[in-house]
Design a protein around this motif. Structure first.
Motif, PDB file in Angstrom:
ATOM      1  N   VAL A   2      42.343  32.497  45.255  1.00 34.40           N
ATOM      2  CA  VAL A   2      42.721  31.093  45.364  1.00 34.40           C
ATOM      3  C   VAL A   2      43.465  30.883  46.681  1.00 34.40           C
ATOM      4  O   VAL A   2      44.360  31.646  47.020  1.00 34.40           O
ATOM      5  N   GLN A   3      43.075  29.872  47.407  1.00 31.73           N
ATOM      6  CA  GLN A   3      43.797  29.491  48.617  1.00 31.73           C
ATOM      7  C   GLN A   3      44.544  28.191  48.342  1.00 31.73           C
ATOM      8  O   GLN A   3      43.993  27.263  47.739  1.00 31.73           O
ATOM      9  N   ALA A  24      44.092  23.243  46.321  1.00 35.08           N
ATOM     10  CA  ALA A  24      43.606  24.580  46.009  1.00 35.08           C
ATOM     11  C   ALA A  24      42.101  24.684  46.231  1.00 35.08           C
ATOM     12  O   ALA A  24      41.359  23.714  46.020  1.00 35.08           O
ATOM     13  N   SER A  25      41.672  25.860  46.644  1.00 27.22           N
ATOM     14  CA  SER A  25      40.246  26.150  46.751  1.00 27.22           C
ATOM     15  C   SER A  25      40.004  27.578  46.279  1.00 27.22           C
ATOM     16  O   SER A  25      40.893  28.426  46.353  1.00 27.22           O
ATOM     17  N   GLY A  26      38.801  27.818  45.758  1.00 27.43           N
ATOM     18  CA  GLY A  26      38.493  29.145  45.217  1.00 27.43           C
ATOM     19  C   GLY A  26      39.040  29.279  43.817  1.00 27.43           C
ATOM     20  O   GLY A  26      40.068  28.718  43.486  1.00 27.43           O
ATOM     21  N   LYS A  77      40.746  17.092  41.093  1.00 30.60           N
ATOM     22  CA  LYS A  77      40.908  17.135  42.553  1.00 30.60           C
ATOM     23  C   LYS A  77      41.423  18.484  43.040  1.00 30.60           C
ATOM     24  O   LYS A  77      41.686  18.655  44.233  1.00 30.60           O
ATOM     25  N   ASN A  78      41.604  19.426  42.106  1.00 30.19           N
ATOM     26  CA  ASN A  78      42.143  20.749  42.476  1.00 30.19           C
ATOM     27  C   ASN A  78      43.447  20.627  43.254  1.00 30.19           C
ATOM     28  O   ASN A  78      43.669  21.332  44.245  1.00 30.19           O
ATOM     29  N   THR A  79      44.291  19.748  42.814  1.00 33.89           N
ATOM     30  CA  THR A  79      45.525  19.468  43.548  1.00 33.89           C
ATOM     31  C   THR A  79      46.709  19.362  42.594  1.00 33.89           C
ATOM     32  O   THR A  79      46.580  18.794  41.505  1.00 33.89           O
ATOM     33  N   ALA A  80      47.822  19.915  43.035  1.00 32.07           N
ATOM     34  CA  ALA A  80      49.087  19.758  42.328  1.00 32.07           C
ATOM     35  C   ALA A  80      50.049  18.973  43.214  1.00 32.07           C
ATOM     36  O   ALA A  80      49.890  18.947  44.440  1.00 32.07           O
ATOM     37  N   ALA A  99      50.566  30.001  42.603  1.00 33.07           N
ATOM     38  CA  ALA A  99      49.734  29.941  41.402  1.00 33.07           C
ATOM     39  C   ALA A  99      49.541  31.321  40.799  1.00 33.07           C
ATOM     40  O   ALA A  99      49.586  32.333  41.503  1.00 33.07           O
ATOM     41  N   ARG A 100      49.334  31.334  39.496  1.00 34.90           N
ATOM     42  CA  ARG A 100      48.991  32.577  38.786  1.00 34.90           C
ATOM     43  C   ARG A 100      48.168  32.194  37.563  1.00 34.90           C
ATOM     44  O   ARG A 100      48.257  31.054  37.081  1.00 34.90           O
ATOM     45  N   PRO A 101      47.380  33.127  37.048  1.00 37.16           N
ATOM     46  CA  PRO A 101      46.596  32.812  35.856  1.00 37.16           C
ATOM     47  C   PRO A 101      47.489  32.303  34.740  1.00 37.16           C
ATOM     48  O   PRO A 101      48.586  32.830  34.512  1.00 37.16           O
TER      49      PRO A 101
END
Length: 124
Positions: A2-3, A24-26, A77-80, A99-101
């Motif tokens: 994750v990036q 975030a991407s990936g 949107k893959n955004t926080a 981030a973490r699982p």
């Protein structure tokens, strides 16, 4: 993998507001818990806020920001986000998104993926 890329930092007067974003991407963004951690000059990294993964959206805050900061996420949107209101000079720091699982616990500053950070400066 994750990036994470933070944005939205800047200079603001005490009492003002800023909204930080973490793109975030990936990976599968929704499956990650996301935290905001800050580091002031000469100090250790400090947990600020965390939001749980998936759609639970449970949020947790450091006592120092409770009632002033709000963490949220938009999985589509893959955004926080970190909405920061009533900012104080002691909030000045570099703010990191991490981030973490979602299934993995850990300390408030133990995360697998980190962004590069964004500077927040609050003038008195």
């Amino acid at each position: 993998q994750v990036q994470l890329v933070e944005s939205g930092g800047g200079l603001v007067q005490a009492g003002g507001s800023l909204r930080l974003s973490c793109a975030a991407s990936g990976g599968t963004f929704s499956s990650y818990a996301v935290a905001w951690v800050r580091q002031a000059p000469g100090k250790e990294r400090e947990f600020v806020a965390r939001i749980s993964g998936w759609s639970a959206g449970l949020s947790y805050y450091a006592d120092s920001v409770k009632g002033r900061f709000t963490v949220s996420r938009d999985n589509a949107k893959n955004t926080a986000y970190l909405q920061m209101n009533n900012l104080k000079p002691e909030d000045t720091a570099v703010y990191y998104c991490a981030a973490r699982p979602a299934y993995r616990g850990g300390s408030d500053t133990s995360y697998d993926y980190w962004g590069q950070g964004t500077q927040v400066t609050v003038s008195s």
